[in-house]
Write a protein that holds these residues in place. Structure first.
Motif, PDB file in Angstrom:
ATOM      1  N   ASP A  13     -29.789  -9.819 -24.995  1.00 61.87           N
ATOM      2  CA  ASP A  13     -31.067  -9.353 -25.415  1.00 61.87           C
ATOM      3  C   ASP A  13     -31.941  -9.081 -24.483  1.00 61.87           C
ATOM      4  N   ASP A  14     -31.282 -10.333 -23.208  1.00 58.58           N
ATOM      5  CA  ASP A  14     -32.025 -10.057 -22.030  1.00 58.58           C
ATOM      6  C   ASP A  14     -31.434  -8.869 -21.265  1.00 58.58           C
ATOM      7  N   ALA A  15     -29.808  -8.591 -21.764  1.00 66.44           N
ATOM      8  CA  ALA A  15     -29.974  -7.656 -20.058  1.00 66.44           C
ATOM      9  C   ALA A  15     -29.503  -6.306 -21.033  1.00 66.44           C
ATOM     10  N   LYS A  16     -29.791  -6.050 -22.263  1.00 69.04           N
ATOM     11  CA  LYS A  16     -30.215  -5.119 -22.691  1.00 69.04           C
ATOM     12  C   LYS A  16     -31.412  -4.236 -22.379  1.00 69.04           C
ATOM     13  N   TYR A  17     -32.523  -5.486 -22.331  1.00 66.46           N
ATOM     14  CA  TYR A  17     -33.876  -5.371 -21.528  1.00 66.46           C
ATOM     15  C   TYR A  17     -33.401  -4.691 -20.511  1.00 66.46           C
ATOM     16  N   SER A  18     -33.125  -5.721 -19.395  1.00 69.88           N
ATOM     17  CA  SER A  18     -33.141  -5.324 -17.721  1.00 69.88           C
ATOM     18  C   SER A  18     -32.283  -3.194 -17.608  1.00 69.88           C
ATOM     19  N   ASN A  19     -31.434  -3.529 -19.084  1.00 73.04           N
ATOM     20  CA  ASN A  19     -30.686  -1.295 -19.016  1.00 73.04           C
ATOM     21  C   ASN A  19     -31.804  -0.616 -19.454  1.00 73.04           C
ATOM     22  N   HIS A  20     -32.917  -1.226 -20.561  1.00 75.01           N
ATOM     23  CA  HIS A  20     -33.445   0.329 -21.058  1.00 75.01           C
ATOM     24  C   HIS A  20     -34.786  -0.148 -19.679  1.00 75.01           C
ATOM     25  N   TYR A  21     -34.703  -1.050 -19.141  1.00 74.71           N
ATOM     26  CA  TYR A  21     -35.708  -0.427 -17.591  1.00 74.71           C
ATOM     27  C   TYR A  21     -35.402   0.264 -16.484  1.00 74.71           C
ATOM     28  N   ALA A  22     -33.685  -0.011 -16.337  1.00 78.69           N
ATOM     29  CA  ALA A  22     -33.543   0.991 -15.700  1.00 78.69           C
ATOM     30  C   ALA A  22     -33.981   2.174 -16.063  1.00 78.69           C
ATOM     31  N   GLN A  23     -33.468   2.978 -17.154  1.00 78.31           N
ATOM     32  CA  GLN A  23     -33.160   3.799 -17.404  1.00 78.31           C
ATOM     33  C   GLN A  23     -34.507   4.408 -17.643  1.00 78.31           C
ATOM     34  N   GLU A  24     -35.157   4.334 -17.661  1.00 75.99           N
ATOM     35  CA  GLU A  24     -36.511   4.264 -18.062  1.00 75.99           C
ATOM     36  C   GLU A  24     -37.960   4.835 -16.695  1.00 75.99           C
ATOM     37  N   HIS A  25     -37.068   3.716 -16.142  1.00 73.61           N
ATOM     38  CA  HIS A  25     -37.541   3.838 -14.555  1.00 73.61           C
ATOM     39  C   HIS A  25     -36.802   3.943 -13.258  1.00 73.61           C
ATOM     40  N   PRO A  26     -35.884   4.730 -13.133  1.00 73.36           N
ATOM     41  CA  PRO A  26     -34.900   5.106 -12.446  1.00 73.36           C
ATOM     42  C   PRO A  26     -35.303   4.506 -10.682  1.00 73.36           C
ATOM     43  N   ASN A  27     -36.248   5.239 -10.504  1.00 71.75           N
ATOM     44  CA  ASN A  27     -37.017   4.920  -8.623  1.00 71.75           C
ATOM     45  C   ASN A  27     -37.624   3.601  -8.744  1.00 71.75           C
ATOM     46  N   ALA A  28     -38.235   2.781  -9.722  1.00 70.58           N
ATOM     47  CA  ALA A  28     -38.398   1.033  -9.828  1.00 70.58           C
ATOM     48  C   ALA A  28     -36.786   0.257  -8.985  1.00 70.58           C
ATOM     49  N   PRO A  29     -37.646  -0.543  -8.583  1.00 67.26           N
ATOM     50  CA  PRO A  29     -36.510  -1.627  -7.759  1.00 67.26           C
ATOM     51  C   PRO A  29     -35.069  -2.682  -8.534  1.00 67.26           C
ATOM     52  N   GLY A  30     -36.351  -2.362 -10.161  1.00 69.96           N
ATOM     53  CA  GLY A  30     -35.565  -3.358 -10.754  1.00 69.96           C
ATOM     54  C   GLY A  30     -35.841  -4.522 -11.379  1.00 69.96           C
ATOM     55  N   ALA A  31     -36.016  -3.904 -12.905  1.00 70.16           N
ATOM     56  CA  ALA A  31     -37.313  -5.126 -13.841  1.00 70.16           C
ATOM     57  C   ALA A  31     -35.982  -6.782 -13.347  1.00 70.16           C
ATOM     58  N   GLY A  32     -34.686  -6.701 -13.562  1.00 69.77           N
ATOM     59  CA  GLY A  32     -34.752  -8.388 -12.903  1.00 69.77           C
ATOM     60  C   GLY A  32     -34.290  -8.484 -14.148  1.00 69.77           C
ATOM     61  N   SER A  33     -34.338 -10.142 -14.932  1.00 68.75           N
ATOM     62  CA  SER A  33     -33.273 -10.855 -15.596  1.00 68.75           C
ATOM     63  C   SER A  33     -34.890 -11.886 -15.957  1.00 68.75           C
ATOM     64  N   ARG A  34     -35.359 -11.536 -17.946  1.00 71.49           N
ATOM     65  CA  ARG A  34     -36.419 -12.542 -18.193  1.00 71.49           C
ATOM     66  C   ARG A  34     -36.106 -13.780 -18.002  1.00 71.49           C
ATOM     67  N   LEU A  35     -34.750 -14.078 -18.501  1.00 73.46           N
ATOM     68  CA  LEU A  35     -33.990 -15.299 -18.460  1.00 73.46           C
ATOM     69  C   LEU A  35     -33.651 -16.075 -17.326  1.00 73.46           C
ATOM     70  N   ILE A  36     -32.410 -15.884 -16.422  1.00 71.04           N
ATOM     71  CA  ILE A  36     -32.087 -16.040 -15.242  1.00 71.04           C
ATOM     72  C   ILE A  36     -31.866 -14.919 -14.255  1.00 71.04           C
ATOM     73  N   THR A  37     -30.869 -15.126 -14.236  1.00 70.54           N
ATOM     74  CA  THR A  37     -30.177 -13.711 -12.800  1.00 70.54           C
ATOM     75  C   THR A  37     -29.585 -13.559 -13.645  1.00 70.54           C
ATOM     76  N   GLY A  38     -29.504 -12.341 -12.587  1.00 77.46           N
ATOM     77  CA  GLY A  38     -28.605 -10.774 -13.064  1.00 77.46           C
ATOM     78  C   GLY A  38     -29.139 -10.065 -11.909  1.00 77.46           C
ATOM     79  N   MET A  39     -28.200  -8.634 -12.184  1.00 75.49           N
ATOM     80  CA  MET A  39     -28.363  -7.127 -11.692  1.00 75.49           C
ATOM     81  C   MET A  39     -28.304  -6.358 -12.591  1.00 75.49           C
TER      82      MET A  39
END
Length: 430
Positions: A48-74
Protein backbone atom coordinates in the motif's frame (compact mmCIF):
# COMPACT_ATOMS: atom_id res chain seq x y z
CA UNK A 1 6.60 -58.60 32.89
CA UNK A 2 5.15 -55.17 32.89
CA UNK A 3 6.38 -52.77 35.52
CA UNK A 4 3.81 -51.62 38.04
CA UNK A 5 3.85 -47.95 39.05
CA UNK A 6 2.09 -46.41 42.01
CA UNK A 7 -1.25 -44.79 41.27
CA UNK A 8 -0.03 -41.49 42.67
CA UNK A 9 3.01 -41.54 40.37
CA UNK A 10 0.81 -42.19 37.34
CA UNK A 11 -1.57 -39.36 38.29
CA UNK A 12 1.29 -36.90 38.75
CA UNK A 13 2.97 -37.86 35.48
CA UNK A 14 -0.32 -37.76 33.56
CA UNK A 15 -1.20 -34.32 34.92
CA UNK A 16 2.29 -32.96 34.29
CA UNK A 17 2.39 -34.31 30.73
CA UNK A 18 -1.09 -32.95 30.06
CA UNK A 19 -0.12 -29.50 31.32
CA UNK A 20 3.16 -29.52 29.42
CA UNK A 21 1.53 -30.73 26.21
CA UNK A 22 -1.29 -28.20 26.43
CA UNK A 23 1.19 -25.36 27.06
CA UNK A 24 3.39 -26.49 24.16
CA UNK A 25 0.38 -26.71 21.84
CA UNK A 26 -0.75 -23.24 22.87
CA UNK A 27 2.76 -21.86 22.33
CA UNK A 28 3.07 -23.38 18.84
CA UNK A 29 -0.36 -22.09 17.88
CA UNK A 30 0.44 -18.61 19.22
CA UNK A 31 3.73 -18.41 17.32
CA UNK A 32 2.16 -19.66 14.12
CA UNK A 33 -0.74 -17.23 14.31
CA UNK A 34 1.57 -14.36 15.19
CA UNK A 35 3.85 -15.13 12.23
CA UNK A 36 0.98 -15.41 9.76
CA UNK A 37 -0.79 -12.25 10.91
CA UNK A 38 2.45 -10.25 11.06
CA UNK A 39 3.50 -11.37 7.59
CA UNK A 40 0.13 -10.47 6.09
CA UNK A 41 0.07 -7.06 7.79
CA UNK A 42 3.65 -6.19 6.77
CA UNK A 43 3.11 -7.25 3.16
CA UNK A 44 -0.16 -5.37 2.86
CA UNK A 45 1.31 -2.24 4.47
CA UNK A 46 4.42 -2.23 2.28
CA UNK A 47 2.46 -2.73 -0.95
CA UNK A 48 0.00 0.00 0.00
CA UNK A 49 2.87 2.37 0.76
CA UNK A 50 4.55 1.64 -2.60
CA UNK A 51 1.22 2.26 -4.39
CA UNK A 52 0.84 5.57 -2.60
CA UNK A 53 4.31 6.71 -3.68
CA UNK A 54 3.63 5.67 -7.27
CA UNK A 55 0.34 7.58 -7.51
CA UNK A 56 1.89 10.63 -5.87
CA UNK A 57 4.65 10.70 -8.50
CA UNK A 58 2.07 10.44 -11.30
CA UNK A 59 -0.02 13.25 -9.91
CA UNK A 60 2.96 15.49 -9.17
CA UNK A 61 5.53 14.83 -11.87
CA UNK A 62 7.62 17.88 -11.01
CA UNK A 63 7.60 17.31 -7.27
CA UNK A 64 10.77 15.99 -5.65
CA UNK A 65 8.88 12.86 -4.49
CA UNK A 66 6.57 11.85 -1.69
CA UNK A 67 8.98 9.30 -0.19
CA UNK A 68 7.74 6.48 1.92
CA UNK A 69 5.08 6.70 4.54
CA UNK A 70 6.64 3.69 6.32
CA UNK A 71 10.31 3.24 5.84
CA UNK A 72 12.76 4.04 3.03
CA UNK A 73 12.21 3.88 -0.68
CA UNK A 74 12.72 5.45 -4.07
CA UNK A 75 10.76 6.18 -7.21
CA UNK A 76 12.27 5.68 -10.67
CA UNK A 77 11.11 5.87 -14.22
CA UNK A 78 12.07 3.64 -17.06
CA UNK A 79 14.81 6.12 -17.94
CA UNK A 80 16.27 6.42 -14.43
CA UNK A 81 15.79 2.79 -13.36
CA UNK A 82 19.52 2.21 -13.90
CA UNK A 83 20.15 4.30 -10.77
CA UNK A 84 18.38 1.72 -8.62
CA UNK A 85 20.39 -1.16 -7.15
CA UNK A 86 21.07 -3.78 -9.80
CA UNK A 87 19.20 -6.65 -7.98
CA UNK A 88 16.06 -4.48 -7.87
CA UNK A 89 15.83 -3.52 -11.54
CA UNK A 90 14.20 -6.71 -12.86
CA UNK A 91 11.81 -7.28 -9.96
CA UNK A 92 8.10 -7.23 -10.76
CA UNK A 93 5.23 -5.75 -8.81
CA UNK A 94 4.95 -7.43 -5.43
CA UNK A 95 6.77 -7.91 -2.13
CA UNK A 96 10.15 -9.63 -2.27
CA UNK A 97 12.56 -10.96 0.36
CA UNK A 98 15.99 -9.39 -0.01
CA UNK A 99 19.14 -10.19 1.98
CA UNK A 100 21.75 -7.42 1.68
CA UNK A 101 24.81 -6.26 3.58
CA UNK A 102 24.33 -3.02 5.50
CA UNK A 103 27.49 -0.85 5.26
CA UNK A 104 26.28 1.23 8.21
CA UNK A 105 26.20 -1.93 10.37
CA UNK A 106 29.67 -3.23 9.62
CA UNK A 107 28.54 -5.18 6.56
CA UNK A 108 26.21 -7.44 8.56
CA UNK A 109 23.60 -9.18 6.43
CA UNK A 110 20.11 -7.74 6.94
CA UNK A 111 16.81 -9.19 5.90
CA UNK A 112 14.53 -6.77 4.03
CA UNK A 113 11.04 -6.79 2.61
CA UNK A 114 11.12 -4.92 -0.70
CA UNK A 115 7.78 -3.72 -2.16
CA UNK A 116 7.88 -3.00 -5.91
CA UNK A 117 5.05 -1.35 -7.83
CA UNK A 118 5.16 -0.71 -11.62
CA UNK A 119 2.55 1.42 -13.41
CA UNK A 120 2.68 3.80 -16.39
CA UNK A 121 6.47 3.72 -16.63
CA UNK A 122 6.96 4.61 -12.97
CA UNK A 123 8.63 2.10 -10.66
CA UNK A 124 8.45 2.68 -6.90
CA UNK A 125 10.49 0.80 -4.32
CA UNK A 126 9.83 0.60 -0.58
CA UNK A 127 12.33 -1.28 1.59
CA UNK A 128 11.47 -2.47 5.10
CA UNK A 129 14.09 -3.92 7.45
CA UNK A 130 12.59 -7.01 9.14
CA UNK A 131 15.75 -7.99 11.01
CA UNK A 132 14.39 -6.42 14.14
CA UNK A 133 11.16 -8.30 13.65
CA UNK A 134 13.10 -11.56 13.46
CA UNK A 135 14.95 -10.62 16.65
CA UNK A 136 11.57 -9.99 18.24
CA UNK A 137 10.41 -13.41 17.05
CA UNK A 138 13.43 -15.04 18.66
CA UNK A 139 12.78 -13.22 21.91
CA UNK A 140 9.14 -14.25 21.75
CA UNK A 141 10.16 -17.86 21.08
CA UNK A 142 12.47 -17.90 24.09
CA UNK A 143 9.75 -16.35 26.23
CA UNK A 144 7.17 -18.87 25.05
CA UNK A 145 9.51 -21.82 25.67
CA UNK A 146 10.21 -20.49 29.15
CA UNK A 147 6.48 -20.14 29.73
CA UNK A 148 5.93 -23.73 28.57
CA UNK A 149 8.48 -25.06 31.06
CA UNK A 150 7.08 -22.79 33.77
CA UNK A 151 3.56 -24.05 33.16
CA UNK A 152 4.92 -27.62 33.02
CA UNK A 153 6.51 -27.21 36.45
CA UNK A 154 3.34 -25.59 37.73
CA UNK A 155 1.33 -28.53 36.38
CA UNK A 156 3.73 -30.94 38.12
CA UNK A 157 3.32 -29.09 41.42
CA UNK A 158 -0.46 -29.02 41.08
CA UNK A 159 -0.41 -32.73 40.15
CA UNK A 160 1.59 -33.56 43.28
CA UNK A 161 -0.79 -31.60 45.45
CA UNK A 162 -3.93 -33.03 43.82
CA UNK A 163 -2.62 -36.61 43.89
CA UNK A 164 -1.80 -36.32 47.58
CA UNK A 165 -5.25 -34.92 48.28
CA UNK A 166 -7.12 -37.38 46.05
CA UNK A 167 -5.22 -40.48 47.20
CA UNK A 168 -5.15 -39.60 50.88
CA UNK A 169 -8.30 -41.67 51.64
CA UNK A 170 -6.80 -44.65 49.79
CA UNK A 171 -3.58 -44.35 51.81
CA UNK A 172 -5.61 -44.13 55.01
CA UNK A 173 -7.52 -47.26 54.02
CA UNK A 174 -4.26 -49.15 53.37
CA UNK A 175 -2.85 -47.94 56.70
CA UNK A 176 -5.91 -49.17 58.61
CA UNK A 177 -5.61 -52.56 56.90
CA UNK A 178 -1.95 -52.79 57.96
CA UNK A 179 -2.93 -51.91 61.53
CA UNK A 180 -5.52 -54.69 61.52
CA UNK A 181 -2.84 -57.15 60.49
CA UNK A 182 -0.54 -55.93 63.28
CA UNK A 183 -3.27 -55.99 65.92
CA UNK A 184 -4.65 -59.35 64.78
CA UNK A 185 -8.27 -58.21 64.61
CA UNK A 186 -10.43 -56.48 62.04
CA UNK A 187 -12.85 -53.64 62.67
CA UNK A 188 -15.40 -52.12 60.24
CA UNK A 189 -13.78 -49.79 57.74
CA UNK A 190 -16.75 -48.15 56.02
CA UNK A 191 -17.83 -45.89 58.95
CA UNK A 192 -14.41 -44.17 58.85
CA UNK A 193 -14.73 -43.00 55.22
CA UNK A 194 -17.02 -40.76 53.21
CA UNK A 195 -19.78 -42.09 51.00
CA UNK A 196 -17.69 -42.07 47.83
CA UNK A 197 -15.66 -44.53 45.76
CA UNK A 198 -13.21 -45.14 48.64
CA UNK A 199 -16.11 -45.66 51.03
CA UNK A 200 -17.60 -48.16 48.56
CA UNK A 201 -14.26 -49.98 48.46
CA UNK A 202 -14.14 -50.02 52.27
CA UNK A 203 -17.65 -51.47 52.38
CA UNK A 204 -16.64 -54.18 49.90
CA UNK A 205 -13.61 -54.98 52.05
CA UNK A 206 -15.81 -55.20 55.14
CA UNK A 207 -18.11 -57.66 53.35
CA UNK A 208 -15.16 -59.71 52.18
CA UNK A 209 -13.60 -59.70 55.66
CA UNK A 210 -16.89 -60.86 57.17
CA UNK A 211 -17.16 -63.76 54.72
CA UNK A 212 -13.49 -64.66 55.20
CA UNK A 213 -13.78 -64.55 58.99
CA UNK A 214 -16.86 -66.77 58.87
CA UNK A 215 -15.04 -69.24 56.62
CA UNK A 216 -11.97 -69.29 58.87
CA UNK A 217 -14.13 -69.88 61.93
CA UNK A 218 -15.92 -72.77 60.23
CA UNK A 219 -12.60 -74.24 59.13
CA UNK A 220 -11.16 -73.89 62.64
CA UNK A 221 -14.20 -75.53 64.19
CA UNK A 222 -14.07 -78.31 61.63
CA UNK A 223 -10.39 -78.96 62.32
CA UNK A 224 -11.01 -79.09 66.06
CA UNK A 225 -13.98 -81.42 65.64
CA UNK A 226 -12.10 -83.71 63.24
CA UNK A 227 -9.06 -83.76 65.51
CA UNK A 228 -11.17 -84.74 68.51
CA UNK A 229 -13.42 -87.21 66.73
CA UNK A 230 -10.55 -89.02 64.98
CA UNK A 231 -8.06 -89.07 67.82
CA UNK A 232 -10.54 -90.66 70.22
CA UNK A 233 -11.15 -93.87 68.20
CA UNK A 234 -7.47 -94.05 67.28
CA UNK A 235 -6.56 -93.88 70.95
CA UNK A 236 -9.03 -96.69 71.64
CA UNK A 237 -7.50 -98.77 68.84
CA UNK A 238 -3.97 -98.15 70.16
CA UNK A 239 -4.86 -99.03 73.75
CA UNK A 240 -6.83 -102.12 72.74
CA UNK A 241 -3.99 -103.30 70.51
CA UNK A 242 -1.54 -102.83 73.37
CA UNK A 243 -3.75 -104.92 75.68
CA UNK A 244 -4.14 -107.67 73.10
CA UNK A 245 -0.39 -107.84 72.51
CA UNK A 246 0.02 -108.65 76.22
CA UNK A 247 -2.26 -111.66 75.99
CA UNK A 248 -0.36 -114.93 76.89
CA UNK A 249 -2.19 -117.11 74.34
CA UNK A 250 -1.39 -114.83 71.39
CA UNK A 251 -0.28 -116.73 68.26
CA UNK A 252 2.64 -115.40 66.16
CA UNK A 253 0.37 -114.78 63.18
CA UNK A 254 -2.10 -112.79 65.27
CA UNK A 255 0.76 -110.90 66.94
CA UNK A 256 2.02 -109.83 63.49
CA UNK A 257 -1.43 -108.55 62.55
CA UNK A 258 -1.70 -106.61 65.80
CA UNK A 259 1.65 -104.96 65.06
CA UNK A 260 0.34 -103.91 61.68
CA UNK A 261 -2.75 -102.43 63.33
CA UNK A 262 -0.54 -100.61 65.83
CA UNK A 263 1.66 -99.16 63.07
CA UNK A 264 -1.37 -98.10 61.03
CA UNK A 265 -2.91 -96.45 64.09
CA UNK A 266 0.32 -94.58 64.81
CA UNK A 267 0.65 -93.48 61.18
CA UNK A 268 -2.94 -92.23 61.17
CA UNK A 269 -2.31 -90.24 64.35
CA UNK A 270 0.86 -88.72 62.91
CA UNK A 271 -0.89 -87.87 59.65
CA UNK A 272 -3.77 -86.18 61.49
CA UNK A 273 -1.34 -84.07 63.50
CA UNK A 274 0.63 -83.06 60.39
CA UNK A 275 -2.49 -82.17 58.44
CA UNK A 276 -3.80 -80.08 61.33
CA UNK A 277 -0.52 -78.16 61.39
CA UNK A 278 -0.82 -77.54 57.66
CA UNK A 279 -4.44 -76.40 57.91
CA UNK A 280 -3.48 -73.90 60.60
CA UNK A 281 -0.17 -72.97 58.90
CA UNK A 282 1.34 -73.47 62.34
CA UNK A 283 4.94 -74.45 62.82
CA UNK A 284 5.41 -76.33 66.09
CA UNK A 285 8.50 -77.95 67.57
CA UNK A 286 8.67 -81.05 69.77
CA UNK A 287 7.46 -80.85 73.35
CA UNK A 288 9.67 -79.61 76.18
CA UNK A 289 12.33 -78.31 73.80
CA UNK A 290 13.37 -81.79 72.69
CA UNK A 291 14.67 -82.54 69.21
CA UNK A 292 13.72 -85.41 66.93
CA UNK A 293 16.30 -88.04 65.98
CA UNK A 294 16.12 -88.37 62.20
CA UNK A 295 17.73 -91.82 62.06
CA UNK A 296 15.29 -93.25 64.62
CA UNK A 297 12.26 -91.92 62.76
CA UNK A 298 13.67 -93.23 59.46
CA UNK A 299 14.13 -96.68 61.02
CA UNK A 300 10.57 -96.68 62.35
CA UNK A 301 9.22 -95.66 58.95
CA UNK A 302 11.17 -98.45 57.23
CA UNK A 303 9.74 -100.99 59.67
CA UNK A 304 6.23 -99.68 59.07
CA UNK A 305 6.72 -100.19 55.31
CA UNK A 306 7.85 -103.82 55.62
CA UNK A 307 4.42 -105.18 54.60
CA UNK A 308 4.86 -103.53 51.18
CA UNK A 309 8.11 -105.45 50.64
CA UNK A 310 6.40 -108.80 51.04
CA UNK A 311 6.34 -110.79 47.77
CA UNK A 312 8.94 -108.39 46.28
CA UNK A 313 12.66 -109.14 45.82
CA UNK A 314 13.61 -105.83 47.43
CA UNK A 315 16.18 -105.05 50.11
CA UNK A 316 15.79 -101.89 52.21
CA UNK A 317 18.92 -100.52 53.87
CA UNK A 318 19.35 -97.66 56.34
CA UNK A 319 22.77 -96.02 56.17
CA UNK A 320 23.31 -93.58 59.04
CA UNK A 321 26.51 -91.68 58.30
CA UNK A 322 25.96 -88.83 60.76
CA UNK A 323 23.60 -88.42 63.67
CA UNK A 324 21.12 -85.66 62.81
CA UNK A 325 18.36 -84.06 64.88
CA UNK A 326 15.70 -81.58 63.80
CA UNK A 327 13.54 -79.16 65.74
CA UNK A 328 10.23 -80.59 64.57
CA UNK A 329 7.69 -83.10 65.86
CA UNK A 330 8.43 -86.73 65.08
CA UNK A 331 4.97 -86.98 63.51
CA UNK A 332 5.80 -84.34 60.88
CA UNK A 333 9.11 -85.98 59.95
CA UNK A 334 7.44 -89.40 59.93
CA UNK A 335 4.75 -88.25 57.48
CA UNK A 336 7.38 -86.79 55.12
CA UNK A 337 9.61 -89.89 55.24
CA UNK A 338 6.64 -92.28 54.94
CA UNK A 339 5.70 -90.71 51.62
CA UNK A 340 9.26 -90.62 50.28
CA UNK A 341 10.26 -94.11 51.41
CA UNK A 342 6.84 -95.55 50.66
CA UNK A 343 6.93 -94.24 47.09
CA UNK A 344 10.41 -95.67 46.56
CA UNK A 345 9.27 -99.12 47.76
CA UNK A 346 6.05 -98.98 45.74
CA UNK A 347 7.77 -98.14 42.44
CA UNK A 348 10.71 -100.52 42.90
CA UNK A 349 9.84 -104.00 41.63
CA UNK A 350 13.24 -105.50 42.41
CA UNK A 351 16.62 -104.40 43.65
CA UNK A 352 17.07 -102.18 46.67
CA UNK A 353 15.95 -99.03 48.40
CA UNK A 354 18.70 -97.26 50.32
CA UNK A 355 18.00 -94.56 52.90
CA UNK A 356 21.09 -92.44 53.63
CA UNK A 357 21.22 -90.06 56.61
CA UNK A 358 24.03 -87.50 56.73
CA UNK A 359 24.68 -84.02 58.03
CA UNK A 360 22.77 -82.38 55.16
CA UNK A 361 19.62 -84.47 55.41
CA UNK A 362 18.20 -87.67 53.96
CA UNK A 363 18.41 -89.29 50.55
CA UNK A 364 16.11 -92.11 49.45
CA UNK A 365 17.68 -93.97 46.51
CA UNK A 366 15.76 -96.69 44.66
CA UNK A 367 16.23 -98.94 41.62
CA UNK A 368 12.78 -98.40 40.17
CA UNK A 369 11.86 -97.19 36.67
CA UNK A 370 13.06 -93.66 37.49
CA UNK A 371 11.57 -90.34 36.50
CA UNK A 372 12.02 -87.89 33.65
CA UNK A 373 14.00 -84.75 34.54
CA UNK A 374 11.17 -82.53 33.28
CA UNK A 375 8.68 -84.34 35.57
CA UNK A 376 10.75 -83.98 38.77
CA UNK A 377 9.10 -80.75 39.92
CA UNK A 378 5.65 -81.60 38.60
CA UNK A 379 5.41 -84.66 40.88
CA UNK A 380 5.01 -82.35 43.89
CA UNK A 381 1.78 -80.87 42.51
CA UNK A 382 -1.57 -82.01 43.83
CA UNK A 383 -3.15 -84.85 41.89
CA UNK A 384 -0.01 -85.69 39.87
CA UNK A 385 1.16 -89.30 40.03
CA UNK A 386 4.26 -90.86 38.58
CA UNK A 387 4.18 -93.03 35.48
CA UNK A 388 3.36 -96.63 36.22
CA UNK A 389 1.81 -95.84 39.60
CA UNK A 390 -0.37 -98.62 40.79
CA UNK A 391 -3.07 -98.74 43.39
CA UNK A 392 -5.72 -96.10 44.03
CA UNK A 393 -3.60 -93.20 45.28
CA UNK A 394 -4.77 -89.65 44.65
CA UNK A 395 -1.34 -88.15 44.06
CA UNK A 396 -1.41 -86.09 47.27
CA UNK A 397 1.52 -87.61 49.19
CA UNK A 398 4.35 -85.59 47.68
CA UNK A 399 2.21 -82.45 47.69
CA UNK A 400 1.75 -82.87 51.46
CA UNK A 401 5.51 -83.38 51.85
CA UNK A 402 6.20 -80.14 49.92
CA UNK A 403 3.81 -78.17 52.13
CA UNK A 404 5.34 -79.58 55.32
CA UNK A 405 8.81 -78.68 54.06
CA UNK A 406 7.71 -75.12 53.26
CA UNK A 407 6.24 -74.84 56.77
CA UNK A 408 9.50 -75.91 58.45
CA UNK A 409 11.97 -74.39 55.98
CA UNK A 410 13.15 -77.70 54.55
CA UNK A 411 13.88 -78.51 50.91
CA UNK A 412 12.59 -81.58 49.13
CA UNK A 413 13.45 -82.62 45.57
CA UNK A 414 13.31 -85.55 43.17
CA UNK A 415 15.78 -86.38 40.42
CA UNK A 416 16.67 -89.39 38.25
CA UNK A 417 19.74 -91.47 39.00
CA UNK A 418 22.68 -90.95 36.69
CA UNK A 419 24.40 -94.33 37.20
CA UNK A 420 21.41 -96.62 36.55
CA UNK A 421 17.63 -96.76 36.55
CA UNK A 422 15.92 -95.33 39.56
CA UNK A 423 15.23 -92.06 41.33
CA UNK A 424 16.68 -90.11 44.23
CA UNK A 425 14.46 -88.23 46.68
CA UNK A 426 16.33 -85.78 48.89
CA UNK A 427 15.17 -84.02 52.04
CA UNK A 428 17.48 -81.20 53.18
CA UNK A 429 16.93 -79.61 56.58
CA UNK A 430 17.34 -75.84 56.68
Amino acid sequence: MQSRRKLRFRLVVSFALFGFGLSALFAVAALNIRTRVEDQLVNASLLDDAKYSNHYAQEHPNAPGAGSRLITGMVKSDRTLYKAPLPWQNLGTGVHDIHEADPDDGGRIHHYKLAVYRENGIISFVRYDVSREELGKQQLLVSVIGAVFLFGLLSLAIGLWLSRKVLKPVSQLAQRLREFRRLGKAEPLAPEFADDEVGELAQALDDYAARLTSMVERDREFNSDVSHELRTPLAVIASTTELLQGSPDLTPKLAERLKRIERASRQATELIEALLLLSRAERRGPTRGETTDVAKVAGDVIESQRPQIRDKPIAVHLDVRTSVSVNAPASVLAVALTNLIGNAIKYTLEGEVRVEVDANGIQVIDTGPGIKPEDAERLFQRGVRGEGAGGSGAGLGLAIVRRLCELYGWQVAMRPRSDRNGAIASLVFG
